[in-house]
Enzyme design. Structure first.
Site, PDB file in Angstrom:
ATOM      1  CB  ALA A 236      -0.949  -0.023   1.193  1.00 50.31           C
ATOM      2  CG  HIS A 237      -1.067   4.898   1.103  1.00 53.97           C
ATOM      3  ND1 HIS A 237      -0.694   5.589   2.229  1.00 53.97           N
ATOM      4  CD2 HIS A 237      -2.270   4.349   1.387  1.00 53.97           C
ATOM      5  CE1 HIS A 237      -1.628   5.487   3.152  1.00 53.97           C
ATOM      6  NE2 HIS A 237      -2.599   4.731   2.669  1.00 53.97           N
ATOM      7  CG  ASN A 238       3.027   7.338   1.789  1.00 53.67           C
ATOM      8  OD1 ASN A 238       1.840   7.576   1.564  1.00 53.67           O
ATOM      9  ND2 ASN A 238       4.007   8.125   1.382  1.00 53.67           N
TER      10      ASN A 238
END
Length: 341
Positions: A236-238
């Site tokens: 997922a993001h980051n």
């Protein structure tokens, strides 16, 4: 195609004991290796069977010595065997051409000997290094930077602003830089949170088939040097995945978590968001990780617990119905005793 044993030993950095002119035509598993085949004995059980093996040559550890057999000694036989496979099955030569059926955007810059196949799409302001191979159906968005000796297999999507290092392999159907899963609820509906960051993939990374790696909300999702992912992995993001870590099939990592270096996350394990997983951590299959894990730990289960404790718990679980019945019997006996006084 075949090689003399002396050529194989030199190519993999092994030490040959036996006939340097022995010609090897193929590679086989230990159980089926024949007179002109090479195999490896990575387990002691295989080493014990070497005198009865029909193999023309066997890769072994440096400690093994058996008279009358062709042996190539290596510190880690499995790694040496992988190098032999690469020797016998090299990547096909790059055509060094851009198909007229590929779509190429403006301001495309590239190094020597690249190959872009038919029906591939390359956006604007994209940069390739040397010896980049792009298979059919690949989508590469705007402002993407790709290093040298990169292979991107069919139907991969590399979205805008992605940075990819050198010696990277991206397998079929993977999506890199997709929009992250972020929505702000107001009690009635969900409002989309735009993800305006990017994905950075460092050198010597291999991404499996059908991975999804989301771009950062702000900043980057970062896959560091030497990381290997299996098929069907979700990042997922980051998220940051540390150097030389391994993510096995169907692993899912929620947003903004950090995985340390040399970590191993086994199949179907899930890691919640905003967690820190230390260096050289091993996470067992189907584990559910809901808290930070210190470096060097081995955990299993959902929720996670030390692996040794998880083994004890799992030995007890099948006995729970029997233990419950015994507890009920003891409770009934205790009530009878109490009723007498």
């Amino acid at each position: 195609m075949g090689f003399k044993l002396s050529e194989i030993a030199e190519a993999i950095g092994g030490r040959l004991e036996g006939d340097p002119d022995k010609y090897i035509e193929f590679i086989s598993p230990f159980e089926t290796a024949g007179e002109n085949h090479i195999t490896y004995a990575g387990k002691q059980s295989f080493v014990d069977q070497i005198p009865d093996s029909s193999a023309g040559a066997i890769i072994v550890s440096e400690k093994v010595s058996i008279q009358g057999r062709n042996l190539i000694k290596a510190p880690i036989p499995y790694v040496a065997f992988a190098k032999v496979l690469q020797l016998f099955f090299p990547q096909p030569a790059i055509a060094g051409s851009i198909s007229p059926d590929a779509s190429i955007g403006s301001d495309f810059s590239f190094g020597d000997n690249i190959e872009i196949s038919a029906r591939a799409f390359v956006g604007d302001r994209v940069t390739f290094g040397d010896r980049v191979r792009v298979y059919p159906g690949v989508f590469i968005g705007n402002d993407v930077r790709i290093g040298s000796d990169v292979i991107i297999y069919p139907n991969v999507s590399v979205m805008d602003k992605t940075i990819i290092g050198s010696r990277v392999i991206i397998n079929v159907g993977t999506v890199i830089g997709s929009d992250g899963f972020g929505f702000a609820p107001d009690g009635q509906k969900y409002h989309k949170i735009p993800h305006v960051g990017f994905v950075q993939i460092d050198d010597d990374v291999e991404i499996g088939a059908n991975n999804c790696i989301d771009r950062g909300t702000f900043g980057k999702t970062w896959i560091k040097e030497g990381v290997k992912t299996d098929n069907l992995v979700q990042i997922a993001h980051n998220v940051t995945v540390g150097e030389h870590s391994v993510l096995v099939a169907q692993v899912g990592i929620a947003g903004s978590s950090t995985i340390g270096t040399h970590a191993v996350v086994a199949g179907q394990a899930g890691i919640a968001g905003h967690l820190k997983i230390g260096d050289r951590v091993t996470i067992g299959p189907q584990a559910g990780i809901a808290q930070n894990i210190e470096s060097g730990q081995i955990v299993s289960g959902s929720p996670e617990m030390p692996h040794r404790l998880w083994l004890k718990v799992n030995r007890i679980l099948p006995r729970l119905p029997e233990m419950r019945k015994k507890m009920k019997d003891l409770e009934d006996r205790l009530l009878k005793l109490e009723s007498k006084y």
